[in-house]
Structures are given as structure tokens and as C-alpha cells.
Design a protein around this motif. Sequence first.
Motif, PDB file in Angstrom:
ATOM      1  N   GLN B 137       0.863  -1.182   0.000  1.00  0.00           N
ATOM      2  CA  GLN B 137       0.000   0.000   0.000  1.00  0.00           C
ATOM      3  C   GLN B 137       0.895   1.226   0.000  1.00  0.00           C
ATOM      4  O   GLN B 137       1.772   1.352   0.858  1.00  0.00           O
ATOM      5  N   ASN B 154       3.487   7.692   2.545  1.00  0.00           N
ATOM      6  CA  ASN B 154       3.522   6.537   3.426  1.00  0.00           C
ATOM      7  C   ASN B 154       3.476   5.260   2.618  1.00  0.00           C
ATOM      8  O   ASN B 154       3.041   5.244   1.465  1.00  0.00           O
ATOM      9  N   SER B 156       3.085   0.756   3.164  1.00  0.00           N
ATOM     10  CA  SER B 156       2.878  -0.383   4.063  1.00  0.00           C
ATOM     11  C   SER B 156       3.044  -1.679   3.302  1.00  0.00           C
ATOM     12  O   SER B 156       2.710  -1.758   2.123  1.00  0.00           O
ATOM     13  N   LEU B 158       1.807  -5.688   3.812  1.00  0.00           N
ATOM     14  CA  LEU B 158       0.959  -6.584   4.608  1.00  0.00           C
ATOM     15  C   LEU B 158       1.301  -8.016   4.217  1.00  0.00           C
ATOM     16  O   LEU B 158       1.249  -8.362   3.037  1.00  0.00           O
ATOM     17  N   THR B 169       1.694  -6.365   9.559  1.00  0.00           N
ATOM     18  CA  THR B 169       1.730  -5.090   8.845  1.00  0.00           C
ATOM     19  C   THR B 169       2.964  -4.311   9.258  1.00  0.00           C
ATOM     20  O   THR B 169       3.250  -4.181  10.455  1.00  0.00           O
ATOM     21  N   SER B 171       4.667  -0.499   8.424  1.00  0.00           N
ATOM     22  CA  SER B 171       4.400   0.760   7.737  1.00  0.00           C
ATOM     23  C   SER B 171       5.459   1.778   8.079  1.00  0.00           C
ATOM     24  O   SER B 171       6.000   1.794   9.187  1.00  0.00           O
ATOM     25  N   ASN B 248      -1.087  -3.281  17.502  1.00  0.00           N
ATOM     26  CA  ASN B 248      -0.156  -2.442  16.754  1.00  0.00           C
ATOM     27  C   ASN B 248       0.755  -1.701  17.716  1.00  0.00           C
ATOM     28  O   ASN B 248       0.325  -1.272  18.782  1.00  0.00           O
ATOM     29  N   SER B 250       3.387   1.675  17.351  1.00  0.00           N
ATOM     30  CA  SER B 250       3.964   2.645  16.432  1.00  0.00           C
ATOM     31  C   SER B 250       4.843   3.623  17.192  1.00  0.00           C
ATOM     32  O   SER B 250       4.631   3.909  18.373  1.00  0.00           O
TER      33      SER B 250
END
Lengths: 295, 441
Positions: B137, B154, B156, B158, B169, B171, B248, B250
Motif C-alpha cells: 500500500q 507513506n 505499508s 501486509l 503489517t 508501515s 499495533n 507505532s
Amino acid sequence: MCELTFEQRQDFWAGLFEAMACPCEVLVDAADRDLIQRLARIACDEARRIEHKFSRYRPDNIIHTINNSHGRPVRVDEETARLLDYAAECHRLSAGKFDITSGVLRAAWRFDGSDRLPTPQQVSELLTRVGWDKVQWHTPVIQLQPGMEIDLGGIGKEYAVDRIAQLLRAATRHSFVVNLGGDLYVSGRRADGNTWIIGIDDPAATGEKSIGEISIAQGGVATSGDARRFLLRDGVRYGHILDPRNGWPVPDAPRSVTVIAPTCTEAGMYSTFAMLEGAGARAFLDAQGVTYWCV
Amino acid sequence: MQLRNTPSIAQALSLATCALLSDKALALNPVAGWQTDAAVLFYSEKDRVDVIEPTLIARRDLGDDEYLNLQLVYDSLSGATPTGAAPASHAQTFSTPSGNSSYSVAAGEQPRRKFSDVRGSLSLGWDKPLDRLTRLQLGAHISGETDYASLGINGSGLFDFNNKNTTLTLSLGFDGDHVAPKGGKPTPLSCAPGTGCASTSGGNGGEEEEGEGNIFQAFSGYTMDKKIGSALVGVTQLLSPKALVQLNYSYTRAQGYLTDPYKMVTRVYGETAGASAGDPIASYFESRPSSHSWNTLFSKFAWGFAHDTLQASYRYFWDDWQIHSHTAELSYQLMLSDAIYLRPYARYYRQTAADFYRHSTTERPLDYISADQRLGAFHDNTLGVRAAYGLGANNEIYLRIARFVQRGDSHPGDAIGVQRNFDLFPELQAVYTQLGINYQF
């Protein structure tokens, strides 16, 4: 194009159509004719889509491409890849008894009620072209050896039932039944709290005599076996379930096995595996903890 | 003959069937076309800011599981926003940021400046499978306000494994922002004109709304005042065809001009000043560190019942400014009929203050300091409901209504003198109303 007919039965509607060479129906627990028209259309379109895509009789689909690849690798789409992954897993779980490459054995075996058995040599020649372990399958690329074929017929109908059930669940919250020629899925209890009642056919008189009834709230039902497909020689009955490891019919297989499982696909696998176990069918089913009828 | 040791394959078969029938990646409705979501949001804070925000989200199915995503947002904001300056026991006068006019604040009232602004943003995304188990992505966005411009990219990856029941994922994102306040960037910790220091501009004494301009003007003279880089790693695990859990982590780091050019902090008389204690001496432009890094841990659980869906999520945030926050959210989607569903939801948020947050100060500020209440300790809750009415298989209209209440410490223990008489963190109430339509063509 799907030809649909509709019937009002007691307090629910049925939509009828033909697909995958069998009579199909969708039952919905609602007195709403528009709804059954919409749902039956979705069901028939999806059944036809899966039939077109995976039938081994069509010259224009992925199965034809794979079966005519003459040893070349073929890249497959997402859905086909999932089915091949599934077939590979079922081959592993059945210790090689379930094998989507076993279809070429049909060239030797014609289960027409006669006494014409193939010769051991015929069978062993065909066996060189049978065996999932001879297939190179590295998602999403499949490579068969020349002369080999695959057939997803052992999964396709049950898979279609579950796919249709998913589509219908997204389209309605009424309880429904999807039935493709006896392999079926029931989505839940009816609005009045009652379950759907499913009749189990007598394998010796399909569609005419029922040997029992299943009351089922939710889940899949599938049947393996066809009592009219066999060979008879010297008093020995050869059923049509072939063991792909030796190319001969599985001895003492039940005439018919019907299983209830969370999905129709699982029910179909349990009943197929049970047939392949031959005399061990009941022990196999008992070990799985599923509800079944074995005749 | 009984085979006594027949092993059970039930669990393995169930897992394999689950992967086969999982509709996560398989388009059940393989119609190439546009799926759009057009909506308008009205956000209204009591006595403060009003926002009208039309949005358009469109997703183009390019076939073969490849998609183009587009998002357009336009905001029109107006109202009054707290400046960070302290209330006083007398009426106060402040200059507008441009320095061209001034506005007054009644005794005991929280100083707020009137403003209006517009914001436009465009995001583009491209979402494509690389092979059956990997998706890529890529995205880019641009947004502009009269005094702010942002550009970002950005990407990503997956990765599916474990029969597609698990998705990993990874990113990365980068933003470069330009800050162009009206009247230029004030010198941090300098005295705000008209607040007790020598006034540098006259002002006409009337209340003037700031913010004439358009969403493109901040791009002229674009320089990267602020750089933001972020990285995320996440795992989504399918527990059954109808249940999933997501986790997640980050990390984000921002560097550059992180100060809010419109926020001030007020120096007040100390306790030794007797009756004047707590009254403002002067207000200074705030100052924040030029770097800020923060971490978030996010977990989510979704569970589908026959037709309904329960979702619960929790987020923990911590940063190097000593802010820690917790966010918990719960929603339940209830199908009332084939065509109508209701989704009530509740959200709770609580944060601690940044280590340089002060509601006011008795010293001449020399180090990092901010009285921006968004950096203070507070908690808020949102209660809302979304109702949708289906128009055929893929189309629906929806209405979302929510009420938001934010509270902080109105009477902090370290308030000085007269400040103890004032509400130093007035409650904020807001109402969201959003009307939208999902349409496929």
C-alpha cells in the motif's frame, strides 16, 4: 442465465433452480416474495459462477488450463489457490486417501452395475499419473506432470453451498437453507424458534424414500455415496470409491454417509474421508465427534 | 473391526476450512467500479468552535484485488479558541496574532481569540497484491490551511501467513509541514504585544476575526519547518471467521518547529503581592522542545454474532514530554432489520500533562513552557450512535450523532491568589452530527 421458479410452502418461500447438474433450492423463513427472488438469484448466480470456473468439463476455465498444461507451470488466481491449498491440506489429513488427481482412474473404472473390472496392469499404468505428491504446488503456481489431471469436483459443490450461504447472510437476516442437490447449509433457527427439518434420502432410492430426518439449527450437511454406482463380480461388490494409493475400490465402504458439521465443506470432507476409510468409516466419524448417519 | 487409535482431524480441518471460506481477501462481489462515501460533518463546541466538514472517500476497484483510494476533506472552522493566557480579576485586552487589532476579555473569563480558518486535504492511495500472501500500500497526501501546509508519503507491506489467519503489517510514513502563522512566527518566550509589555501596535479596539485567505496560500514560501517520521508494526489474528484481534505498536518522531504560534502563557504576581496575587503581569509566547517522540500501543478486538458486531479497542500512548494517555472505545452494531442497523458507541480518554505544562507562572519564563490545555491533564468521553439505512446490497445512508465532554482540573492546587477564584479548565462540550451516503457505481 438462471431459470428460477418459486413456491410458497406453508409459511416460507422456496426458490428452485438447476446448477451443477442437480436440483437446487433456497428456502427462506419469510413470507416475502421479493426477498426470495433476490436471494435465489444470488444463489443461482454464485452456483453457476463456481460451476463455470471449476468444472472439469468446460474448455474455457482454469481447470482446463491446468489439465492441458503438458507439464508447464500455471499461475492461478486467489480463489483457485485457496481451493488448491485446501485440497493439499485434505490430502495430508487423509494420509493421501483424498487426492484431487485421482480422476484419471475413471478411464479404467466404469461403475455401471456390470462385472467389467479393469486389469491390474491397466490400473497400475494409470497410477503413474495419480498422486498429489507428484504435483509441484508453490502458491500460486501449480505444475502437474504430463498426463496428470486435477478435479475439484470433490470439493466444489460443498464449497459453493458455503459461499452462497455467506452471500445470503450478507443479504438477509432471515433464516435460510441453501440446498445444492442434497449438500446444504442451514443458517439458524427460524423466527418462531423452530429448527428446519431436513430429510435424509435412502441411498437406494434417492429422492423417493427417506430414512430419517435431521433437525438442525445451524450448520452444514453433506452426503457421500451413491448406491447405484458399483461393479459386481464373483459375488464381490466394488463400490465407486477409489483409493488413489492403489487405484482399487475401497473395500467395505458404506453405501452412504451423511454428516453434520459447522460448514457444508467440512461435512463433505468428513463424509468423503469416512467413505475412504472403508470398514473404518464409523470409527473415523466417532473419533471426529460429529453427528452422522452411515448406511 | 474397531480402529481404536483413529486420530481426530477435526481441528485441522476446521482451520483449513476457515481459511478457505474466509472472505477477508476474496471479493465476494467482484464488481469493478467506484465505492464512494460522501458525508458532511457538523461539529459544534458550546461557546467555542464550529466546524463544517464535507468529506468524499472513493475507492476504485481496478480488478485483481487492486485498488485506488482517494480522500478529499474540506473544513471550515470558526469560533473562539483558548489562547493559554490566564484570566484576570479585571478586563484584559489582547492583540490579534496579526497585530492589526485587539480584542478584550471580561474579568474572570478564560481568554479566547476569535478566528476562522479553512482547510483542504487530498489523500491518494494505491493498494495492490504483490503475490497471494503480500500486499503493498502506497499513499501520499497534501493539505493546506491559511497558515499551515502539509505534505506526506507513506507505505505499508501486509504479509499473510498461517493459512491467511495472521497478517503482519509494517508501515513507514513521512510528513513535511510548513508553519506560516499570521504576523509571522513569534519569538518563543517573547512578550505578547499588548499584554503588559510595551505595545508595538495600536489596534483599533474592535473584535476582528482573523483568517482571510485560502487553503493554498501557505504553500507559497513552503519550507519544511516540521518533519515527522513514523513506523508501525502490527499483527492481526483471525480467531474464527467472525472474530479477530489486532495489536499495533507505532513510534513517531517529530522535529523542528513544534510550538503553537498562537498560544501564550501568563506570568502572574506571586503570593507575596497581596491582593494582586495571581493577577497577570504579562503574557509570553509559549515555547516547546524542537523534538517530540511518542509511542502508541493499540489493541482491538472484533467479534461478530449472528448479525451483530461487537468491537472493543484500547490505546496506550506515551511520549518524551511525559504525556501518558489511555483511550478505550466500545461499539456494538445491532441489525434491526435487513436494511437498518444501529451502532451505539462510547469512548473514554484520559491523559497526564506534559512536563512543561503550566496554567500560569510567577517567574519570567526562560525554559520550555506551555499553557495549551491540550498539553494539560484532562479526560473526556464521547457517547454516540450511528444509524444506517441500506439502499440495496451496497448502498446506504447513515446518520451519526455524538456528544463529547472534556474536563480538566478547574481549580488546580497550585493556583496563585485570585486564580483560585477562576475556572482554569472550563468544561468543553461538543456535539457531532454527520450525515452521509455510501454509494457504489
